[in-house]
Design a protein around this motif. Structure first.
Motif, PDB file in Angstrom:
ATOM      1  N   ALA A   1      -7.929   0.144  -2.867  1.00 49.41           N
ATOM      2  CA  ALA A   1      -6.660   0.361  -2.785  1.00 49.41           C
ATOM      3  C   ALA A   1      -5.682  -0.607  -3.434  1.00 49.41           C
ATOM      4  O   ALA A   1      -4.651  -0.579  -4.310  1.00 49.41           O
ATOM      5  N   THR A   2      -6.033  -1.865  -3.340  1.00 49.38           N
ATOM      6  CA  THR A   2      -5.480  -3.181  -3.707  1.00 49.38           C
ATOM      7  C   THR A   2      -5.553  -3.043  -5.254  1.00 49.38           C
ATOM      8  O   THR A   2      -4.756  -3.319  -6.022  1.00 49.38           O
ATOM      9  N   ARG A   3      -6.765  -3.004  -5.746  1.00 46.75           N
ATOM     10  CA  ARG A   3      -7.087  -2.983  -7.108  1.00 46.75           C
ATOM     11  C   ARG A   3      -6.289  -1.759  -7.809  1.00 46.75           C
ATOM     12  O   ARG A   3      -5.768  -2.117  -9.038  1.00 46.75           O
ATOM     13  N   ARG A   4      -6.379  -0.872  -7.267  1.00 46.35           N
ATOM     14  CA  ARG A   4      -5.568   0.159  -7.602  1.00 46.35           C
ATOM     15  C   ARG A   4      -4.069   0.026  -7.951  1.00 46.35           C
ATOM     16  O   ARG A   4      -3.373   0.483  -8.880  1.00 46.35           O
ATOM     17  N   ARG A   5      -3.483  -0.560  -6.926  1.00 44.90           N
ATOM     18  CA  ARG A   5      -2.039  -0.753  -6.994  1.00 44.90           C
ATOM     19  C   ARG A   5      -1.763  -1.896  -7.924  1.00 44.90           C
ATOM     20  O   ARG A   5      -0.897  -1.919  -8.624  1.00 44.90           O
ATOM     21  N   GLN A   6      -2.603  -2.858  -8.222  1.00 44.27           N
ATOM     22  CA  GLN A   6      -2.555  -3.962  -9.059  1.00 44.27           C
ATOM     23  C   GLN A   6      -2.877  -3.383 -10.597  1.00 44.27           C
ATOM     24  O   GLN A   6      -2.065  -3.621 -11.247  1.00 44.27           O
TER      25      GLN A   6
END
Length: 292
Positions: A9-14
């Motif tokens: 999820a963090t990678r997608r947000r970034q």
């Protein structure tokens, strides 16, 4: 699994943030570049196409003749300018003289204020600093009278000398010189270096990036001058590209050669763009470098 899901999820947000950031940057570039593109495209079409207000978004077949007319004759319209080759030379010479003169005088002024102790030293500096409130436009009438009295009207000296003094560059060099360690001064004295040698062998090499950054700013400042060259020069042999462009645009219902005007505008863009591109690395380094 929870950790893996959180990381995904963090990678997608970034990734979304990067896409949005790049999207806004691209949009900003397109907004600023679109008028330049219209000018470039307009310089490749004939005068009748542009006169009808029908400016395509793709280049046309008349680029060579438009740029040839702008370069060699300045067009054939009612408001004909000097050839772009002559005006570009005048503008480049004026900008180079202004940039070199401002940097030279500012270096010497800042050197005297920082490294020499004399009565009225800070008064002299603040007097220079106060001239920031007196740009050429404010003092243009007395400056013009001085130029006429010195018989510098219609000359390159009259174009450049009134614009050479720079309180901003003096302030920047002074702030830079204040960061130079006192050990450099003591070492130079122990080595027997006089003021001239200290300035030449120590201060100038340390100031290269600052000089380069200021050169870019001051060159563009000199290149974009309009009011002073318009006032102090009426000899077409000394006409600058900015003044020539303004003179090519007639008033009222006058028929303008917009294709040649746009070709002239593109030619006027090339030297300052070339200076920025060629000196970009030095420009950024001179504005951001803090370690001496």
């Amino acid at each position: 699994m929870d950790d893996d899901a959180l990381a995904a999820a963090t990678r997608r947000r970034q990734a979304r943030e990067r896409i949005m950031s790049h999207g806004w940057l691209i949009l900003g570039v397109l907004i600023f570049a679109f008028p330049v593109w219209i000018t470039l495209v307009g310089s490749t079409h004939d005068a009748s196409t542009i006169g009808r207000g029908d400016v395509p978004l793709l280049p046309g077949p008349h680029a060579i003749e438009n740029y040839t007319a702008a370069w060699t004759s300045g067009g054939e319209g009612r408001y004909r300018a000097s050839p772009a080759s002559l005006m570009l030379w005048n503008s480049a010479l004026m900008a180079l003289c202004i940039a070199a003169g401002k940097i030279t005088i500012s270096l010497l002024s800042a050197y005297a204020v920082v490294f020499f102790q004399f009565r009225g030293r800070m008064l002299a500096f603040w007097t220079i600093f106060l001239t920031l409130m007196l740009p050429v436009e404010v003092r243009i009438i007395p400056t013009y009278q001085v130029i006429v009295s010195l018989d510098l009207f219609n000359s390159m000296a009259g174009l450049t000398i009134p614009l050479i003094a720079s309180a901003t560059a003096t302030l920047l060099f002074r702030q830079f010189f204040l960061t130079i360690p006192d050990e450099y001064v003591e070492a130079a004295k122990m080595d027997g270096a006089g003021p001239v040698r200290f300035f030449r062998d120590i201060l100038l090499p340390l100031s290269v990036t600052n000089i380069a950054a200021l050169f870019v700013i001051l060159f563009i400042y000199g290149w974009n001058q309009y009011l002073w060259p318009l006032l102090v020069v009426n000899d077409r042999g000394l006409e600058t590209i900015v003044v020539g462009l303004a003179k090519m645009i007639g008033n009222g219902d006058a028929q303008n050669e917009w294709n040649v005007i746009m070709a002239m505008a593109v030619l006027a863009l090339l030297p300052p763009v070339a200076v920025v591109v060629l000196m970009q690395r030095w420009f950024i380094k001179g504005l951001t470098e803090t370690e001496k």
